[in-house]
Design an enzyme around this catalytic site. Structure first.
Site, PDB file in Angstrom:
ATOM      1  N   SER A   1       0.831  -1.206   0.000  1.00  0.00           N
ATOM      2  CA  SER A   1       0.000   0.000   0.000  1.00  0.00           C
ATOM      3  C   SER A   1       0.867   1.258   0.000  1.00  0.00           C
ATOM      4  CB  SER A   1      -0.955  -0.035   1.200  1.00  0.00           C
ATOM      5  OG  SER A   1      -1.906   0.990   1.100  1.00  0.00           O
TER       6      SER A   1
ATOM      7  N   HIS B   1      -8.451   0.904   0.425  1.00  0.00           N
ATOM      8  CA  HIS B   1      -8.609  -0.096  -0.637  1.00  0.00           C
ATOM      9  C   HIS B   1     -10.030  -0.634  -0.677  1.00  0.00           C
ATOM     10  CE1 HIS B   1      -4.293   0.162  -0.920  1.00  0.00           C
ATOM     11  NE2 HIS B   1      -4.199  -0.116   0.368  1.00  0.00           N
TER      12      HIS B   1
END
Length: 287
Positions: A87, A194
């Site tokens: 990420s 996400h």
């Protein structure tokens, strides 16, 4: 082949980087550059701030990015054959392999963090790691819930993180516990990353990232969106945008790294969770 993994959000801790700052001139120089760009004494937040302040999305992302870059610059034997970042860690990885400059990366991480914080404030949510259940079971339960809750991080063969609205995540967790999940762990972040919630800021993020120059990497980067090696700068940029609202295919990245020859994994950043997970997968594939 050597693979380097870059820590993601949740690995931050108060005091991170202080030893580097006190011991190395180069580290002090980088921290001071960051302070100047951010127009704030950010080292105070990293070294002496409170745990709650550091855990805020904008602060934790900047702290991990700066720390990771400092560690990379202090690493005398940083010659990667491949890299990946979880990420936020993907930005650290891109900086390490010369796709973006530290200065551009810092600005990009700051703006991304601010936007993500806005999304979190608009629709409060959380992320929870589920252990001991097959992906298909977790995916099905998430899909059956009427609220916003989705698989967001495919971390390992035994761990999948879900993301979404508080109530939806809580409902799904109760069901998964009854279905046999042997552990359910809250991820120390403020927000549901996400997930569809991040679509609120996608257009603004696209406008910001399109202003940044992307260069050819010195080695392939296994990006979260696809989990496969990427070297084309335009593809890297597109995948970085997709990463914002799509699940992180981390275990896919590690598996493909191993298939493509990775024998040694080293984590750059304040955490060691990614390194440990990769080593376990490496042992599994070696049997």
């Amino acid at each position: 082949m050597k693979a380097y993994l870059f820590s993601g959000q949740g690995s931050q801790f108060v005091g991170m980087g202080k030893i580097f700052y006190e011991k190395y001139f180069l580290a002090r120089k980088i921290f001071n550059i960051a302070n100047k760009i951010l127009n704030i004494d950010f080292t105070k937040i990293m070294f002496n701030g409170s745990k709650d302040i550091l855990k805020k999305t904008i602060n934790s992302q900047l702290a991990i990015y700066i720390y990771s870059f400092v560690e990379t610059q202090l690493c005398k034997n940083f010659f990667p054959d491949m890299v990946a970042g979880l990420s936020l860690g993907e930005f650290s990885a891109l900086t390490a392999v010369n796709v973006i400059s530290f200065e551009d990366g810092l600005k990009l991480v700051k703006e991304r963090g601010l936007l993500m914080q806005q999304a979190c404030d608009t629709i409060p949510g959380k992320m929870v790691a589920i252990f001991g259940l097959k992906d298909k079971i977790i995916e099905r339960v998430c899909k059956e819930d009427k609220g916003i809750v989705v698989p967001s991080n495919y971390n390992s063969c035994n761990q999948l993180v879900i993301s979404g609205e508080y109530n939806s995540v809580n409902r799904v967790c109760l069901i998964l516990k009854k279905l046999g999940a042997n552990r359910i762990l809250r991820i120390p972040v403020y927000g549901a990353f996400h997930s569809p919630i991040m679509e609120l800021i996608e257009e603004k993020f696209v406008n910001i990232i399109n202003k940044i120059s992307f260069n050819n990497p010195i080695c392939p980067i296994y990006q979260n969106y696809l989990g496969i090696p990427i070297i084309n700068p335009n593809d890297i940029k597109k995948n970085l945008i997709k990463q914002l609202v799509s699940p992180v295919k981390w275990k896919h990245s590690i598996k493909n790294m191993i298939i493509n020859g990775a024998k040694f994994f080293t984590e750059i950043g304040p955490g060691r969770t990614l390194e440990n997970m990769a080593i376990k997968m490496l042992k599994t594939f070696s049997k």
